[in-house]
Scaffold this motif. Structure first.
Motif, PDB file in Angstrom:
ATOM      1  N   UNK A 200      15.147  43.829  52.908  1.00 52.90           N
ATOM      2  CA  UNK A 200      14.722  43.695  51.522  1.00 52.90           C
ATOM      3  C   UNK A 200      13.228  43.975  51.439  1.00 52.90           C
ATOM      4  N   UNK A 201      12.823  44.761  50.456  1.00 56.54           N
ATOM      5  CA  UNK A 201      11.398  45.018  50.277  1.00 56.54           C
ATOM      6  C   UNK A 201      10.972  44.616  48.863  1.00 56.54           C
ATOM      7  N   UNK A 202       9.698  44.271  48.734  1.00 56.30           N
ATOM      8  CA  UNK A 202       9.113  43.950  47.436  1.00 56.30           C
ATOM      9  C   UNK A 202       7.826  44.744  47.267  1.00 56.30           C
ATOM     10  N   UNK A 203       7.645  45.290  46.079  1.00 54.74           N
ATOM     11  CA  UNK A 203       6.426  46.012  45.720  1.00 54.74           C
ATOM     12  C   UNK A 203       5.875  45.368  44.451  1.00 54.74           C
TER      13      UNK A 203
ATOM     14  N   UNK B  95      14.319  35.941  52.626  1.00 54.18           N
ATOM     15  CA  UNK B  95      13.070  35.193  52.629  1.00 54.18           C
ATOM     16  C   UNK B  95      11.949  35.828  51.814  1.00 54.18           C
ATOM     17  N   UNK B  96      12.305  36.760  50.922  1.00 59.05           N
ATOM     18  CA  UNK B  96      11.286  37.360  50.058  1.00 59.05           C
ATOM     19  C   UNK B  96      10.774  36.335  49.051  1.00 59.05           C
ATOM     20  N   UNK B  97      11.668  35.558  48.507  1.00 58.29           N
ATOM     21  CA  UNK B  97      11.318  34.529  47.542  1.00 58.29           C
ATOM     22  C   UNK B  97      12.548  33.728  47.181  1.00 58.29           C
ATOM     23  N   UNK B  98      12.404  32.852  46.198  1.00 57.03           N
ATOM     24  CA  UNK B  98      13.556  32.081  45.743  1.00 57.03           C
ATOM     25  C   UNK B  98      13.948  32.561  44.354  1.00 57.03           C
ATOM     26  N   UNK B  99      15.165  32.295  43.977  1.00 61.74           N
ATOM     27  CA  UNK B  99      15.659  32.723  42.669  1.00 61.74           C
ATOM     28  C   UNK B  99      15.268  31.679  41.641  1.00 61.74           C
ATOM     29  N   UNK B 100      14.373  32.060  40.717  1.00 55.62           N
ATOM     30  CA  UNK B 100      13.867  31.124  39.722  1.00 55.62           C
ATOM     31  C   UNK B 100      14.882  30.836  38.629  1.00 55.62           C
ATOM     32  N   UNK B 101      14.572  29.828  37.833  1.00 56.33           N
ATOM     33  CA  UNK B 101      15.452  29.484  36.723  1.00 56.33           C
ATOM     34  C   UNK B 101      15.500  30.598  35.682  1.00 56.33           C
ATOM     35  N   UNK B 102      14.493  31.490  35.719  1.00 54.01           N
ATOM     36  CA  UNK B 102      14.483  32.636  34.801  1.00 54.01           C
ATOM     37  C   UNK B 102      15.226  33.837  35.375  1.00 54.01           C
TER      38      UNK B 102
ATOM     39  N   UNK C 164      14.590  35.523  37.944  1.00 53.84           N
ATOM     40  CA  UNK C 164      13.721  36.440  38.692  1.00 53.84           C
ATOM     41  C   UNK C 164      13.472  35.870  40.082  1.00 53.84           C
ATOM     42  N   UNK C 165      13.298  36.756  41.063  1.00 56.73           N
ATOM     43  CA  UNK C 165      12.898  36.311  42.396  1.00 56.73           C
ATOM     44  C   UNK C 165      11.398  36.031  42.357  1.00 56.73           C
ATOM     45  N   UNK C 166      11.026  34.820  42.732  1.00 56.85           N
ATOM     46  CA  UNK C 166       9.622  34.406  42.714  1.00 56.85           C
ATOM     47  C   UNK C 166       9.122  34.334  44.151  1.00 56.85           C
ATOM     48  N   UNK C 167       8.105  35.100  44.447  1.00 60.43           N
ATOM     49  CA  UNK C 167       7.530  35.106  45.793  1.00 60.43           C
ATOM     50  C   UNK C 167       6.290  34.218  45.822  1.00 60.43           C
ATOM     51  N   UNK C 168       6.023  33.535  46.946  1.00 63.84           N
ATOM     52  CA  UNK C 168       4.818  32.707  47.019  1.00 63.84           C
ATOM     53  C   UNK C 168       3.539  33.528  46.892  1.00 63.84           C
ATOM     54  N   UNK C 169       3.591  34.785  47.365  1.00 65.25           N
ATOM     55  CA  UNK C 169       2.373  35.605  47.416  1.00 65.25           C
ATOM     56  C   UNK C 169       2.111  36.373  46.119  1.00 65.25           C
ATOM     57  N   UNK C 170       3.151  36.867  45.486  1.00 66.16           N
ATOM     58  CA  UNK C 170       2.999  37.807  44.375  1.00 66.16           C
ATOM     59  C   UNK C 170       3.592  37.304  43.067  1.00 66.16           C
ATOM     60  N   UNK C 171       4.072  36.077  43.067  1.00 66.16           N
ATOM     61  CA  UNK C 171       4.791  35.596  41.896  1.00 66.16           C
ATOM     62  C   UNK C 171       6.074  36.391  41.715  1.00 66.16           C
ATOM     63  N   UNK C 172       6.506  36.540  40.469  1.00 69.69           N
ATOM     64  CA  UNK C 172       7.733  37.316  40.223  1.00 69.69           C
ATOM     65  C   UNK C 172       7.429  38.732  39.762  1.00 69.69           C
ATOM     66  N   UNK C 173       6.141  39.114  39.798  1.00 67.56           N
ATOM     67  CA  UNK C 173       5.776  40.479  39.394  1.00 67.56           C
ATOM     68  C   UNK C 173       6.023  41.438  40.550  1.00 67.56           C
ATOM     69  N   UNK C 174       7.299  41.558  40.950  1.00 66.06           N
ATOM     70  CA  UNK C 174       7.659  42.443  42.065  1.00 66.06           C
ATOM     71  C   UNK C 174       8.931  43.216  41.743  1.00 66.06           C
ATOM     72  N   UNK C 175       8.970  44.456  42.231  1.00 65.49           N
ATOM     73  CA  UNK C 175      10.199  45.245  42.232  1.00 65.49           C
ATOM     74  C   UNK C 175      10.870  45.044  43.588  1.00 65.49           C
ATOM     75  N   UNK C 176      12.199  45.096  43.571  1.00 67.67           N
ATOM     76  CA  UNK C 176      12.961  44.855  44.800  1.00 67.67           C
ATOM     77  C   UNK C 176      13.786  46.073  45.184  1.00 67.67           C
ATOM     78  N   UNK C 177      13.880  46.311  46.483  1.00 69.07           N
ATOM     79  CA  UNK C 177      14.729  47.366  47.012  1.00 69.07           C
ATOM     80  C   UNK C 177      15.437  46.874  48.258  1.00 69.07           C
TER      81      UNK C 177
END
Length: 371
Positions: free
Chosen positions: A62-65, A138-145, A147-160
């Motif tokens: 899994x990648x996040x940008x 381990x990219x992030x956790x699935x938020x109540x909204x 969206x995947x929320x990452x500790x480093x980048x918040x949820x402002x990430x695209x996933x592949x």
């Protein structure tokens, strides 16, 4: 991670390729309740079982940008020059292209080191649920909204995602950090977040602005000046506070493009639309939904300067949903000029659905004038 960073990837994680058994029940319940958007892979088995898409999978990468959340020097809306807004996920170049580029670079990097590697990359429209993969990796956790929320980048990430026959050591999932917070659920303009991690897509403004055809009156005011997408549940998230990412050149926005003047959108030709918006993700549905949404925004602004063009479209546009939306907007704006246009259109309109909206708009103008 150093190698991933050099390839333009902000975070990378590794997951097992075992079936997503718990996800299957969630997706089935989601379908039973009618919460699907219709944009998903219809075969739920394919969505939860990587082996149906890839022979003998061993791992999923899994990648996040990360992408920006703040607009530099945003142009202001002013009377006679009101503007719409495109959601942050569609700022800059189309994220599908950016992620495919990053995944292609990662594929080349791996293939050079593991000659017998088999790799299959997916971006957004792939069969797997990229958020579920990201959570397991381990990219992030699935938020109540949702969206995947990452500790480093918040949820402002695209996933592949990338399925492979290489048995990478799986990363550890990140514990949910939303706690008792329900800010995103409380802030959703239409109540589309029906529970923690539960989205009724048919009520989601992001989904509604991407649909073609008519929009129910109950959503028009709530759309505001959004012409594509909605960021409310991410903007209000405390985990996103102060987070804005400007290090990916392709993803940086053109303020005039993502917060455009509304009236010029209404007369844009297909060629002009492709030239201005063809390289961003918001263009995938074509110009009609964006033009319809721009009309809604002008109605919500009650922009008197828009009455002439709305009147013209109401009388002459070949698309019934555009005519109907113009009628609604003129009803919101009100005044003698809008009233005259609506009465002229009523005498000529043949489409029953449009006639109904014209009649409602005439009533709205009349009630407004009598107050």
């Amino acid at each position: 991670m150093d190698a991933a960073s050099s390839l333009g990837i902000d975070k990378i994680g590794f997951a097992s390729a075992e079936p997503f058994t718990e996800l299957k029940d969630i997706l089935l319940r989601h379908r039973e309740k009618g919460f699907e958007s219709g944009f998903e892979e219809p075969d739920i088995e394919k969505r939860v079982n990587p082996e149906l898409s890839f022979e003998s999978p061993k791992s999923i990468i899994s990648i996040a940008v990360a992408y920006p959340s703040k607009l530099p020097n945003p142009p202001r809306s002013e009377p006679g020059a009101y503007r719409g807004i495109i959601s942050r996920s569609s700022w800059g170049s189309d994220y599908h292209d950016v992620l495919r580029d990053r995944l292609a670079k990662l594929e080349a990097f791996i293939a050079e080191r593991v000659p017998d590697a088999r790799l299959m990359s997916m971006v957004d429209t792939g069969v797997l649920v990229d958020r579920a993969v990201a959570e397991r990796a381990g990219i992030g956790w699935s938020g109540k909204n949702c969206a995947v929320i990452t500790p480093e980048w918040g949820s402002w990430v695209y996933l592949g995602d990338m399925i492979t026959n290489i048995p990478f050591t799986p990363d550890t999932s990140i514990m949910d950090q939303c706690g008792d917070c329900t800010i995103c659920i409380d802030a959703c303009p239409t109540g589309a977040l029906v529970g923690p991690g539960q989205l009724n897509s048919s009520r989601c403004i992001s989904f509604i602005t991407q649909t073609k055809g008519y929009i129910d009156d109950e959503y028009k005011r709530k759309i505001g000046n959004r012409i594509y997408g909605c960021d409310t549940c991410q903007i209000v998230c405390p985990k996103n506070k102060g987070m804005n990412w400007t290090h990916q050149p392709e993803l940086q926005p053109d303020p005039e493009k993502v917060k455009p003047l509304l009236i010029p959108l209404l007369t844009m030709t297909n060629k002009e639309f492709k030239e201005q918006y063809g390289r961003i993700a918001a263009s995938w549905r074509g110009k009609k939904p964006i033009q319809r949404n721009a009309i809604i925004a002008l109605g919500n602004f009650r922009d008197q300067s828009a009455v002439p063009i709305l009147s013209e479209l109401l009388l002459a546009d070949p698309r019934p949903e555009i005519r109907a939306t113009c009628a609604w907007a003129l009803g919101r704006i009100g005044g003698e000029e809008a009233s005259s246009a609506l009465n002229n259109a009523q005498a000529k309109e043949q489409e029953p659905a449009v006639r109904q909206d014209i009649e409602k708009a005439i009533t709205a103008v009349s009630q407004s004038a009598s107050r």
